[in-house]
Design an enzyme around this catalytic site. Structure first.
Site, PDB file in Angstrom:
ATOM      1  N   HIS A  64     -48.775  26.986  23.123  1.00  0.00           N
ATOM      2  CA  HIS A  64     -48.009  27.637  22.048  1.00  0.00           C
ATOM      3  C   HIS A  64     -48.960  28.532  21.260  1.00  0.00           C
ATOM      4  O   HIS A  64     -49.348  28.201  20.138  1.00  0.00           O
ATOM      5  CB  HIS A  64     -47.332  26.585  21.171  1.00  0.00           C
ATOM      6  CG  HIS A  64     -46.289  25.817  21.914  1.00  0.00           C
ATOM      7  ND1 HIS A  64     -45.017  26.306  22.116  1.00  0.00           N
ATOM      8  CD2 HIS A  64     -46.338  24.631  22.553  1.00  0.00           C
ATOM      9  CE1 HIS A  64     -44.314  25.438  22.826  1.00  0.00           C
ATOM     10  NE2 HIS A  64     -45.093  24.408  23.114  1.00  0.00           N
ATOM     11  N   ASP A 284     -50.129  21.907  26.067  1.00  0.00           N
ATOM     12  CA  ASP A 284     -49.085  22.023  25.036  1.00  0.00           C
ATOM     13  C   ASP A 284     -49.725  22.365  23.681  1.00  0.00           C
ATOM     14  O   ASP A 284     -49.162  22.097  22.622  1.00  0.00           O
ATOM     15  CB  ASP A 284     -48.283  20.718  24.926  1.00  0.00           C
ATOM     16  CG  ASP A 284     -46.844  20.936  24.486  1.00  0.00           C
ATOM     17  OD1 ASP A 284     -46.452  22.092  24.255  1.00  0.00           O
ATOM     18  OD2 ASP A 284     -46.119  19.931  24.345  1.00  0.00           O
ATOM     19  N   SER A 288     -46.206  21.259  18.164  1.00  0.00           N
ATOM     20  CA  SER A 288     -46.224  20.042  17.353  1.00  0.00           C
ATOM     21  C   SER A 288     -45.937  18.873  18.273  1.00  0.00           C
ATOM     22  O   SER A 288     -45.321  19.024  19.332  1.00  0.00           O
ATOM     23  CB  SER A 288     -45.156  20.120  16.266  1.00  0.00           C
ATOM     24  OG  SER A 288     -43.881  20.153  16.856  1.00  0.00           O
TER      25      SER A 288
HETATM   26 ZN    ZN Z   1     -42.196  21.366  25.604  1.00  0.00          ZN
END
Ligand code: ZN
Length: 388
Positions: A64, A284, A288
């Site tokens: 992200h 990832d 969060s």
């Molecule tokens: Zn995911």
């Protein structure tokens, strides 16, 4: 600018063993037997590699980069990835994605962030879209985003079997995968649909139905977070048997006994004799890590980091779950192959000079990203544009 790494043990090459490695600008110019590379009249930086192992830079296919999260309100929007976060963990290539929040985050800002990181020194690609279907795009369709925009190699992360998904029907799912396939064909790319799998009991049901009810091949989709619970992981093993690929998410050490750690998952895949070539690992990072109670209410929040990515890379080798060659495949080469990232994931002449020089403890002594020395003698040499 030339860099000659002498007498280094090579892993992730078609000619492993001790070699001299010549870097020229952003590329690997030569991989030769020790003493064979001779350069005269040009400035060459030489590194003695006899105590070191060279492996391709790690590739993290689910990051992200713009920050994920937001599931607990605006204050829970996670921060953006910084160049230092990746390079200090040996990650030289990332594929960026949006997540749950396609209201305050957009594919256009994701693309800009990917370009910024590329300028600063990482290699980046992105998925178009976000959790929901229909999914947000840059040009009006997933197909044309993939066909026309260099950095877009697929769509993702699209959520299924999750309470945060848009509860897509099977037909919506299938249409998205078809858009990816045709966009990939037109753009000469992988055109992969990258699916976030939640804790829902349906798990990979749509994946299996896709094989039964459509012409789409198993390799058009990938299931990420495949190790998030035992039920999903069992389906993921079956998915590998049917020719599909899975992505394991490495977070902090699991506290939920139902979660399968990356180490356990790889151990099981290997012991079942399933091909490790069908497995990638991702961090990832900057997403969060929400913790929900039984009613689906958010009760805690943390942020994923690439520190867990390299920790897992080291752990699976140190604990002899994988050989270093296998770990390099799972943490680098497989993603380059599957997402068709040109010049990435191997140490071969003509490939991009993304490489790590590791000591005996698998600690990073040098990191090169497209030929630039980013870590020298264990010290990070580069900084993001903004000093914070
Ligand atoms: Zn995911």
């Amino acid at each position: 600018m030339f860099t000659l790494i002498k007498n280094v043990k090579l892993v992730g090459s078609e000619s492993p063993g001790f070699k001299d490695l010549l870097l020229s600008g952003p590329r690997i110019a030569a991989v030769e037997r020790p003493g064979q590379v001779k350069i005269e009249g040009l400035e060459v930086k030489t590194i003695e590699g006899s105590e070191l192992t060279a492996v391709p830079g790690l590739i993290d296919p689910h990051v992200h980069i713009l920050g994920g999260g937001g599931e607990g309100g605006p204050a829970t929007r996670a921060p953006e990835l910084r160049l230092e976060d990746s390079l200090s963990c040996g990650v030289t290539t990332v594929i960026g994605c949006l997540g749950t929040d396609s209201v305050t985050r957009h594919p256009s800002s994701l693309l800009a962030k990917a370009r910024a990181l590329e300028i600063e020194g990482l290699s980046t690609w992105i998925y178009t879209g976000a959790y929901n279907l229909p999914t947000p795009t840059l040009t009006g369709s997933v197909r044309s985003d993939i066909a026309l925009i260099d950095k877009v190699i697929g769509a993702g992360e699209i959520a299924i079997s999750d309470h945060r998904s848009s509860q897509p029907t099977f037909e919506e799912f299938l249409r998205l995968v078809a858009e990816c396939r045709v966009g990939g064909m037109l753009g000469g790319k992988a055109g992969v649909a990258h699916f976030h799998l939640g804790n829902g009991q349906r798990g990979l049901e749509y994946f299996f139905r896709m094989l039964e009810e459509s012409e789409l091949p198993a390799t058009q989709v990938i299931a990420t977070h495949a190790n998030r619970n035992r039920h999903l992981f069992s389906q993921a093993l079956e998915w590998i048997r049917r020719g599909g690929l899975i992505d394991l998410t490495c977070g902090p050490e699991p506290t939920d006994p139902d979660e399968v750690s990356v180490a356990e998952a790889l151990k099981e895949i290997k012991s079942l004799g399933l091909p490790l070539t069908r497995v990638t690992v991702s961090s990832d990072a900057n997403g969060s890590l929400p913790v929900f109670d039984e009613q689906g209410q958010l009760v805690a929040l943390t942020v994923a980091s690439q520190k867990d990515f390299i920790r897992n890379f080291r752990e699976v080798v140190r604990e002899k779950i994988l050989t270093l060659e296998e770990a390099v495949a799972v943490f680098s080469t497989n993603a380059a192959d599957f997402y068709r990232l040109p010049g990435k994931g191997k140490l071969l002449p003509g490939y991009e000079a993304d490489l790590l020089l590791l000591d005996d403890s698998l600690e990073l002594k040098y990191v090169f990203s497209r030929g630039r020395m980013m870590v020298e003698e264990r010290q990070l040499k580069v900084r993001s544009t903004f000093v914070i």
